[in-house]
Write an enzyme that holds these catalytic residues in place. Structure first.
Site, PDB file in Angstrom:
ATOM      1  N   CYS A  69     172.276  48.562  56.937  1.00  0.00           N
ATOM      2  CA  CYS A  69     171.997  47.632  58.038  1.00  0.00           C
ATOM      3  C   CYS A  69     171.770  48.413  59.333  1.00  0.00           C
ATOM      4  O   CYS A  69     172.635  49.165  59.770  1.00  0.00           O
ATOM      5  CB  CYS A  69     173.164  46.665  58.209  1.00  0.00           C
ATOM      6  N   CYS A  72     174.521  47.615  62.297  1.00  0.00           N
ATOM      7  CA  CYS A  72     175.922  48.019  62.213  1.00  0.00           C
ATOM      8  C   CYS A  72     176.132  49.273  63.075  1.00  0.00           C
ATOM      9  O   CYS A  72     175.201  50.034  63.306  1.00  0.00           O
ATOM     10  CB  CYS A  72     176.297  48.323  60.769  1.00  0.00           C
ATOM     11  N   HIS A 133     179.580  43.083  60.429  1.00  0.00           N
ATOM     12  CA  HIS A 133     178.391  42.696  59.654  1.00  0.00           C
ATOM     13  C   HIS A 133     178.563  41.326  58.982  1.00  0.00           C
ATOM     14  O   HIS A 133     177.620  40.541  58.874  1.00  0.00           O
ATOM     15  CB  HIS A 133     178.091  43.770  58.598  1.00  0.00           C
ATOM     16  N   ASN A 173     168.211  32.935  65.328  1.00  0.00           N
ATOM     17  CA  ASN A 173     167.882  32.353  64.028  1.00  0.00           C
ATOM     18  C   ASN A 173     169.024  32.751  63.105  1.00  0.00           C
ATOM     19  O   ASN A 173     169.322  33.925  62.996  1.00  0.00           O
ATOM     20  CB  ASN A 173     166.594  32.951  63.444  1.00  0.00           C
ATOM     21  N   HIS A 184     172.992  40.801  59.597  1.00  0.00           N
ATOM     22  CA  HIS A 184     173.960  41.086  60.659  1.00  0.00           C
ATOM     23  C   HIS A 184     173.830  40.040  61.788  1.00  0.00           C
ATOM     24  O   HIS A 184     172.727  39.710  62.175  1.00  0.00           O
ATOM     25  CB  HIS A 184     173.682  42.489  61.208  1.00  0.00           C
ATOM     26  N   HIS A 186     173.028  38.471  64.875  1.00  0.00           N
ATOM     27  CA  HIS A 186     172.264  38.930  66.035  1.00  0.00           C
ATOM     28  C   HIS A 186     171.316  37.842  66.507  1.00  0.00           C
ATOM     29  O   HIS A 186     171.026  36.895  65.772  1.00  0.00           O
ATOM     30  CB  HIS A 186     171.451  40.186  65.682  1.00  0.00           C
ATOM     31  N   GLN A 188     167.861  37.239  69.532  1.00  0.00           N
ATOM     32  CA  GLN A 188     166.734  37.939  70.138  1.00  0.00           C
ATOM     33  C   GLN A 188     166.462  37.387  71.523  1.00  0.00           C
ATOM     34  O   GLN A 188     166.839  36.255  71.835  1.00  0.00           O
ATOM     35  CB  GLN A 188     165.486  37.778  69.271  1.00  0.00           C
TER      36      GLN A 188
END
Ligand SMILES: [Zn+2]
Length: 360
Positions: A69, A72, A133, A173, A184, A186, A188
């Site tokens: 990933c 991470c 994660h 999303n 993971h 996250h 944007q």
């Protein structure tokens, strides 16, 4: 909130956000070539909507195994996008951006007959909500969620100062069903060189409402929803002292909730401390309700609506949260009516969705 600005091996910016002062001096030693992008923004002559063409993104990382990933922390011999062995919240420029200021500059703008094309300037950032994660946003503590809010606010303020940016859009999303390519937790941030179609549409309606009534449309919608609180057919899902969450009157999605601060502000940078302090509790409560809707946590999109620049004082900051899942095993696909005509067909009454979410 403490902020440390650093650079990755290919020159992209990486920014750490910490609740306490922290030393963030690990250097990114990966052999990375500068990423190139050549995005174009084309305008649809019939709708006026901007469409970004970013053909260079096809080679981006797609569903890597968990032990590779890139979001991470870098440890145990693995070097990801964040070189530190640990972090709280980290924001970096996307390696495969749809919009990129510097490298899009060589796209020449032109206009010919019905067609207009502009370079895809702006900036795309990735926000890592936590180093964990396996967590999701709903698993964060209120303190962690507050740090993310502070990071969104910092980025909005800074990206607004760029001359090529008209609108800053922070979003998440969540879930493979939505098309997320990295597991993971996250989100944007897109700093766009144009006003998004949904915001442009809303601003036209808001201006017409002002003309007709002398009032702000967001104020009237929030007041109308809050007035129904306590009634069985109310669309209010939950409310605090500074925020109210409700299912919109004409919800497009099976479960859709809009979260408004009671004091109207144009963007995250104008929220007062009282609203900022209460936000984590309200938002985490909403996300956890979405997680309980179905046997498995619902995939969702969470979208901050902020006023574009130059300042559009009439647009009200708010968050729109919705899932494309309508039952435990059925997704709402954007098919013929929605994709073909932009005409949404929703199988669930907004008042029913609100009651379900209230009682969860
Ligand atoms: Zn990860």
């Amino acid at each position: 909130m403490h902020k440390t600005v650093t650079k990755l091996a290919d020159g992209r910016e990486l920014i750490y956000f910490d609740t306490e002062p922290a030393v963030r001096d690990v250097v990114d030693t990966r052999p990375l070539d500068p990423a190139a992008s050549a995005s174009e923004v084309r305008v649809d002559p019939f709708t006026g909507d901007a469409v970004t063409i970013a053909a260079h993104r096809q080679g981006r990382i797609y569903h890597p195994p968990a032990d590779q990933c890139p979001l991470c922390p870098s440890r145990d011999g693995r070097a990801g996008e964040v070189p530190a062995r640990d972090y709280q919240v980290a924001v970096f420029e996307n390696r495969f951006p749809s919009l990129a200021g510097s490298s899009a500059q060589h796209v020449t703008p032109w206009s010919d007959g019905p067609y207009t094309l502009a370079p895809g300037t702006g900036r795309c950032e990735v926000v890592c909500f936590t180093p964990d994660h396996g967590a999701s946003f709903a698993d964060l503590t209120e303190q962690q969620a507050r740090l993310v809010l502070d990071a969104w606010t910092d980025r909005t303020a800074e990206l607004h100062t760029r001359p090529d940016v008209r609108q800053v859009y922070c979003f998440e999303n969540r879930g493979a069903d939505i098309g997320v390519t990295l597991g993971h937790p996250h989100g944007q941030i897109y700093a766009l060189p144009y006003v998004t179609p949904r915001t442009a549409q809303a601003l036209a309606k808001v201006a017409a409402h002002r003309e007709a009534t002398g009032r702000n449309l967001y104020d009237d919608v929030l007041a109308a929803e809050r007035a129904t609180t306590g009634r069985p057919d109310s669309r209010v899902v939950l409310a605090g002292e500074h925020w109210t969450a409700f299912v919109p009157f004409a919800a497009r999605w099976p479960y859709e909730v809009h979260l408004y601060p009671h004091r109207r502000v144009a963007d995250l940078t104008a929220l007062d401390e009282a609203a900022r302090a209460e936000f984590p509790r309200i938002y985490l409560d909403l996300l956890r309700r979405f997680d309980r809707l179905f046997p498995a946590p619902a995939p969702y999109i969470s979208a901050w609506h902020q006023a574009p620049r130059p300042a559009e004082a009439e647009l009200a900051l708010h968050l729109e949260l919705f899932t494309i899942r309508r039952t435990a095993d059925k997704l709402k696909y954007l098919a013929g009516t929605e994709s073909g005509m932009g005409a949404f067909m929703n199988d669930i009454r907004p008042e029913t969705a609100a009651r379900t979410l209230r009682e969860l």
